[in-house]
Design an enzyme around this catalytic site. Structure first.
Site, PDB file in Angstrom:
ATOM      1  N   CYS A  60       0.826  -1.203   0.000  1.00  0.00           N
ATOM      2  CA  CYS A  60       0.000   0.000   0.000  1.00  0.00           C
ATOM      3  C   CYS A  60       0.865   1.261   0.000  1.00  0.00           C
ATOM      4  CB  CYS A  60      -0.994  -0.026   1.166  1.00  0.00           C
ATOM      5  SG  CYS A  60      -2.259   1.243   1.021  1.00  0.00           S
ATOM      6  N   HIS A 117      -3.866  -4.868  -0.156  1.00  0.00           N
ATOM      7  CA  HIS A 117      -3.455  -5.398   1.145  1.00  0.00           C
ATOM      8  C   HIS A 117      -3.545  -6.926   1.153  1.00  0.00           C
ATOM      9  CE1 HIS A 117      -3.161  -1.614   3.408  1.00  0.00           C
ATOM     10  NE2 HIS A 117      -4.072  -1.185   2.556  1.00  0.00           N
ATOM     11  N   GLU A 176      -2.582  -8.850   3.337  1.00  0.00           N
ATOM     12  CA  GLU A 176      -2.916  -9.292   4.707  1.00  0.00           C
ATOM     13  C   GLU A 176      -4.412  -9.223   4.991  1.00  0.00           C
ATOM     14  OE1 GLU A 176      -1.647  -6.427   3.827  1.00  0.00           O
ATOM     15  OE2 GLU A 176      -2.209  -4.811   5.178  1.00  0.00           O
TER      16      GLU A 176
END
Lengths: 214, 251
Positions: free
Chosen positions: A91, A196, A198
């Site tokens: 990001c 992202h 994650e």
């Protein structure tokens, strides 16, 4: 600063994964995601720890000029630029790895030969930030020979951002929002995603595993 | 293309999920962390956890739950309920929430929206609006739909947008718990007047209701609780159906 010995249960060997600790938000979600795939990352701003790690993750959410100021004050800009092991920017991490950002008119790390632009809406439906799940297309460019996304063509990943990197010679995956932009980038040992991993469910987990297994 | 989002909502009381019908009777429906993981595996795009007792009881249990969710769930999640000042927002974000949702506190003190946006960014700030339609007028309510205000839904939504909120979560109290479809007309008007995403809430009963809320209500996301919690609609089945109906969803 907390220090653990990293263990990648998939590669069945010890691996030291460092996450760059700086003044960006949401760094813990990367730490959690790495733990879910069996790694105990080190969250650190120590140049020695970063240099000696097997993998470095440069995550975050935040504002470019504040983040760069913080990194420069601690000499971390030079440290990150000179890393030789695989590095993954996420990001704002991807954006900071570029030359310059329109956000706060900020000079960035200059790892990627590209500039970060602000999204400008074209029609009413173009909402900023670009937030939510969008699909990625694998992209072969001049400098990018990334294998991180090879099996993930067309998959959806999670984005939250108002600034973007145009498609360029380091683009490794493309997403379309208002216009095509760099969803992921790569140059030498430097990898980056605008989205992202994650927070991107199984697909994101696969990308993190691919990064650890490079 | 950006996908339309399906968001299960988990109302949490004393660490357990519950769901009210028309905001009243509560029924038990499981452990929020486990439920969140199951929904993520099934293809939910985001999760919302609402602490429905936050204003009355201690909040530590809920913060603990947020930490567990952040560790175990791999999709974005929003937390709400009883958030009334910046300190509450900070606590939730530090516990690992991606976004926070505010409702009554924003109606009481709209500047809170500006403060959250300035400190943590637009994307963090979801403003929930509970509104009821009577004689063609939509009125906003406080305290989980208990206290009417003199605010009109559309005026308030525009103000929220202007103050920099990242998203609006609109619950139609007329439709909530009735399972006869979402408030598509009001939603379509919100979509045309606002420049931020709208999450539709209240009224999901059948898969067709989700198609309509996207196709006619132009919602960016649809939120539901009991149809998911009690297995009336499964998320994989819903998404397959929506794809067939030409709605762009993540599968």
């Amino acid at each position: 600063m907390c220090i653990f010995v990293a263990r990648n249960k998939h590669a069945r060997r010890y691996m030291k994964v460092a996450v760059v600790k700086y003044n960006a938000g949401n760094i813990f979600s990367v730490v959690h995601a790495l733990k879910r795939i069996g790694v105990e990352p080190i969250l650190t701003d120590s140049p020695e720890q970063l240099r000696s790690a097997d993998r470095v993750v440069f995550p975050g959410q935040g504002e470019a000029s504040n983040a760069m100021h913080y990194l420069r004050e601690r000499g971390l800009d030079e440290v990150i630029r000179s890393l030789t092991q695989p590095v993954l920017g996420i990001c704002i991490g991807q954006q900071l790895m570029c030359r310059h950002s329109e956000e706060g008119d900020t000079d960035c790390l200059g790892i990627f030969d590209a500039d970060v632009k602000r999204f400008v809406p074209v029609k009413h439906e173009d909402k900023i930030p670009h937030m939510g799940w969008n699909s990625i297309q694998n992209y072969k460019s001049q400098n990018s020979k990334s294998t991180l996304f090879e099996s993930l063509d067309g998959e959806f990943v999670y984005f939250v951002h108002s600034f973007y990197v145009p498609v360029c010679k380091e683009t490794a995956a493309v997403t379309e929002y208002i216009h095509p932009f760099s969803a992921a980038m790569q140059k030498d040992n430097f990898y980056a995603t605008q989205f992202h991993p994650e927070k991107s469910g199984k697909v994101g987990q696969q990308i993190l595993k691919n990064f650890l297994e490079l | 293309m950006l996908a339309k989002r399906i968001i299960p909502c988990l109302d949490v009381k004393d660490g357990q999920t519950v769901k009210g019908t028309n905001f009243l009777q509560l029924r038990q429906a499981g452990d929020p962390v486990e439920l969140g993981k199951v929904y993520s595996q099934q293809g939910a795009d985001e999760l919302v956890f609402l602490d429905i007792t936050a204003s009355h009881e201690g909040r530590k249990t809920f913060t603990d739950m947020v930490q567990k969710v952040a560790a175990e769930v791999d999709i974005p999640f929003t937390v709400g309920g009883g958030i009334s000042e910046l300190r509450d927002v900070e606590r939730m974000l530090n516990a690992g929430a991606d976004k926070i949702s505010i409702n009554s506190a924003a109606l009481r003190r709209p500047e809170l929206i500006d403060e959250i946006v300035r400190h943590f960014g637009s994307q963090v700030c979801v403003v929930a609006i509970d509104a009821q339609e009577k004689n063609g007028v939509w009125t906003c309510f406080l305290n989980g739909g208990r206290i009417p205000t003199d605010r009109n839904l559309f005026d308030w939504a525009k103000e929220v947008n202007g103050r920099g909120a990242g998203e609006i979560l609109f619950t139609s109290m007329n439709h909530d718990g009735v399972k006869q479809g979402f408030a598509c007309e009001a939603l379509a008007r919100l979509a045309s007047e606002l420049t931020i995403p709208v999450i539709a809430s209240g009224g999901a009963g059948r898969m067709e209701d989700f198609r309509d809320v996207f196709a006619q209500g132009h919602a960016d996301a649809a939120l539901a609780a009991s149809v998911f919690h009690f297995g009336q609609i499964s998320i994989p089945e819903l998404k397959t159906y929506l794809r067939k109906e030409k709605i762009n969803v993540r599968i």
